[in-house]
Write a protein that holds these residues in place. Sequence first.
Motif, PDB file in Angstrom:
ATOM      1  N   ASP A  56      41.163  37.449  43.619  1.00 52.21           N
ATOM      2  CA  ASP A  56      41.511  36.154  44.199  1.00 52.21           C
ATOM      3  C   ASP A  56      40.514  35.116  43.697  1.00 52.21           C
ATOM      4  O   ASP A  56      39.368  35.465  43.382  1.00 52.21           O
ATOM      5  N   THR A  60      37.277  37.403  46.100  1.00 53.24           N
ATOM      6  CA  THR A  60      37.699  38.698  46.641  1.00 53.24           C
ATOM      7  C   THR A  60      38.253  39.571  45.524  1.00 53.24           C
ATOM      8  O   THR A  60      39.021  39.107  44.694  1.00 53.24           O
ATOM      9  N   GLN A  61      37.834  40.831  45.523  1.00 52.70           N
ATOM     10  CA  GLN A  61      38.313  41.783  44.528  1.00 52.70           C
ATOM     11  C   GLN A  61      38.879  43.005  45.238  1.00 52.70           C
ATOM     12  O   GLN A  61      38.345  43.443  46.250  1.00 52.70           O
ATOM     13  N   ARG A  62      39.963  43.524  44.667  1.00 55.19           N
ATOM     14  CA  ARG A  62      40.568  44.757  45.184  1.00 55.19           C
ATOM     15  C   ARG A  62      40.868  45.685  44.021  1.00 55.19           C
ATOM     16  O   ARG A  62      41.120  45.232  42.915  1.00 55.19           O
TER      17      ARG A  62
END
Length: 128
Positions: A56, A60-62
């Motif tokens: 994002d 934010t990291q996923r």
Amino acid sequence: MVTAITLGVKISVETTYQEEHSNPANAHFMFAYRITIENLTDYAVQLKRRQWFIFDSNGTQREVEGEGVVGEQPVIEPGASHSYVSGCNLNTDMGTMSGNYLMYRIADDRDFIVDIPEFELIVPYRLN
């Protein structure tokens, strides 16, 4: 469209913002992406696993990992292709995805990694 070729396997990605499934007031932005996997080699390959890295614009990291794609582990013959559509939600109006597929070369019983090129997920109004 974004495209990359790794070891004779071509990955192409097209994205679409899903306004009807998004709710910007609640920081929910939904995107669809179509992946086309083309086998440019002389041997059949099978897609076994996927690994995604989702970012994002707020930092934010996923990471998402699992077997196959949309419930399938397709075998792709030489010169053939396989396409599927999936989706991703972000908490911001822009971000990126990239990743890789674990592929299996049937002829010599070998696994290899194919890169999924980084692609952007951007709400259309941000492009102006």
